[in-house]
Write a protein that holds these residues in place. Structure first.
Motif, mmCIF file in Angstrom:
data_model
loop_
_atom_site.group_PDB
_atom_site.id
_atom_site.type_symbol
_atom_site.label_atom_id
_atom_site.label_comp_id
_atom_site.label_asym_id
_atom_site.label_seq_id
_atom_site.Cartn_x
_atom_site.Cartn_y
_atom_site.Cartn_z
ATOM 1 N N ALA A 109 96.036 72.120 43.382
ATOM 2 C CA ALA A 109 95.802 73.494 43.813
ATOM 3 C C ALA A 109 94.796 74.164 42.880
ATOM 4 N N LEU A 110 93.921 74.974 43.440
ATOM 5 C CA LEU A 110 92.973 75.735 42.636
ATOM 6 C C LEU A 110 93.749 76.649 41.687
ATOM 7 N N PRO A 131 95.835 76.496 54.419
ATOM 8 C CA PRO A 131 95.151 75.969 53.225
ATOM 9 C C PRO A 131 93.742 75.487 53.570
ATOM 10 N N TYR A 136 94.987 79.607 39.269
ATOM 11 C CA TYR A 136 94.796 81.057 39.338
ATOM 12 C C TYR A 136 93.667 81.487 38.409
ATOM 13 N N TRP A 158 84.257 75.442 51.527
ATOM 14 C CA TRP A 158 85.705 75.520 51.674
ATOM 15 C C TRP A 158 85.987 75.572 53.170
ATOM 16 N N TYR A 191 88.196 71.856 49.404
ATOM 17 C CA TYR A 191 86.847 71.915 48.846
ATOM 18 C C TYR A 191 86.140 70.607 49.160
ATOM 19 N N VAL A 198 99.720 75.638 50.743
ATOM 20 C CA VAL A 198 99.554 74.706 49.636
ATOM 21 C C VAL A 198 100.914 74.243 49.127
ATOM 22 N N ARG A 233 87.331 79.615 39.719
ATOM 23 C CA ARG A 233 86.477 79.645 40.904
ATOM 24 C C ARG A 233 85.637 78.378 40.937
ATOM 25 N N ARG A 275 93.120 75.484 48.304
ATOM 26 C CA ARG A 275 93.422 76.893 48.080
ATOM 27 C C ARG A 275 94.110 77.403 49.337
ATOM 28 N N GLU A 276 94.689 78.600 49.267
ATOM 29 C CA GLU A 276 95.493 79.077 50.388
ATOM 30 C C GLU A 276 94.678 79.126 51.659
#
Length: 268
Positions: free
Chosen positions: A185-186, A40, A188, A204, A43, A238, A191, A37-38
Motif C-alpha cells: 500500500a502507498l 483501489p 501515508y 494510476w 501504479y 486496499v 507520493r 492506493r485507495e
C-alpha cells in the motif's frame, strides 16, 4: 488453458528448444511490487519502446535482484528472510535478496519507500532533491541499498509487503526472470512521481480500467500483469487485498504446438 499465438521466430526457437538444439537462458531472480492506493488503484509504468524486454508494456515496478541485496547489513523489520523463504519456496539468502529488491526497485521506479526510522514507522516524504540523488545513485548502482538505509538511519519494513504470486519467464524468451510478486500500500504522506529511466509514462488506474484498455488494444499488458490485475478486480479496498488468503503457485507459461502453430499457454 489460456494461450496467445507466437510470432514465427519464437515458434522456430520453441521448436529448437523442444528438440534440444538450444538450451533455455537461465532465469534471474527478480521481484515485482503492485503498489496500491485507495480505489483501489494500481501504479503502472509504460516501458520504453527501446527496452530489450517487455518494450511498450505497462508493468508494475520491479527488477532483478542485485547481489548486494542479500547483504546481511540491511537493517530489517518485519517477517524474516526465513519466513519469506518458506512462503516463496526459496532459501534464506534468496528470500532476503527478493525482499530487498522489492523495496529497492519500488523506490527506484516510483519514489515510494517501504522503510522507516523504526519497526512501527515509515518515511512520510521522499520528494526532496537529496532523495532524488539517492534514488539515481541506487539506479546506477553507485550506492548499495544497505548503505542507503544505514546513512539515513532507516530499516526495511518487510511487513509492508504481502506475497502475491510467482511467475517464471517462458523458456523461449531471450531474457528470463524468476519473479516473485508482492503487493504494498502507498504509505501515508508519500507520493509517486514520474521517475523516467526505463519508463516513459506512469499512471494510476483501477485494475478494471487497465484490463478494459488492454481489451480495446489501447495498452499492452503481459500475461502476469494482466492476470494479477484480473485477480485484484475482486477487491473493493486496499484492506481487502491485504486480508485475502493467497496460495503462492508457480506459473511457467510454455510453448505448445497446435496444428503446426506455436502458442504460449499458461495452465489455470
Amino acid at each position: 488453458m489460456n494461450g496467445i499465438p507466437l510470432p514465427a521466430e519464437f515458434g522456430e526457437r520453441a521448436r529448437d528448444i523442444l528438440a534440444g538444439r538450444i538450451r533455455p537462458v537461465p532465469a534471474r531472480d527478480a521481484a515485482t511490487v503492485v503498489v496500491l492506493r485507495e480505489g483501489p488503484e494500481v501504479y503502472l509504468l509504460r516501458r520504453k519502446a527501446t527496452m530489450a524486454f517487455a518494450a511498450g508494456a505497462y508493468v508494475f515496478p520491479g527488477g532483478s535482484v542485485d547481489p548486494r541485496d542479500t547483504d546481511h547489513a540491511v537493517a530489517w523489520a518485519g517477517p524474516s528472510p526465513k519466513e519469506w523463504g518458506a512462503v516463496f519456496g526459496a532459501d534464506d539468502q534468496t528470500a532476503r535478496g527478493l525482499v530487498c529488491a522489492a523495496v529497492r526497485e519500488t523506490f527506484e521506479e516510483s519514489g515510494v519507500l517501504l522503510a522507516g526510522p523504526g519497526a512501527d514507522s515509515v518515511v512520510e516524504d521522499t520528494t526532496g532533491d537529496d532523495w532524488e540523488a539517492d534514488r539515481l545513485a541506487l539506479i546506477d548502482r553507485s550506492l548499495a541499498f544497505a548503505d542507503f538505509l544505514d546513512r539515513r538511519g532507516l530499516v526495511l519494513r518487510s511487513d509492508l509487503l504481502k506475497p502475491w504470486a510467482h511467475w517464471i519467464t517462458p523458456e523461449i524468451e531471450h531474457k528470463r526472470f524468476d519473479t516473485r510478486f508482492f503487493v504494498a500500500a502507498l504509505p501515508y504522506g508519500q507520493r509517486t512521481r514520474d521517475v523516467g529511466g526505463e519508463a516513459d509514462k506512469v499512471v494510476w488506474q483501477t485494475p478494471a480500467d487497465a484490463i478494459g484498455q488492454a481489451d480495446r488494444g489501447e495498452i499492452f499488458l503481459m500475461p502476469p500483469t494482466r492476470r494479477t490485475l484480473s485477480e485484484l478486480v475482486a477487491y473493493g479496498t486496499v484492506e481487502e487485498v491485504f486480508a485475502a488468503t493467497r496460495e503462492i503457485i508457480t506459473f511457467l507459461p510454455e510453448a505448445v504446438e497446435i496444428d503446426g502453430r506455436f502458442w504460449l499457454v499458461t495452465p489455470e
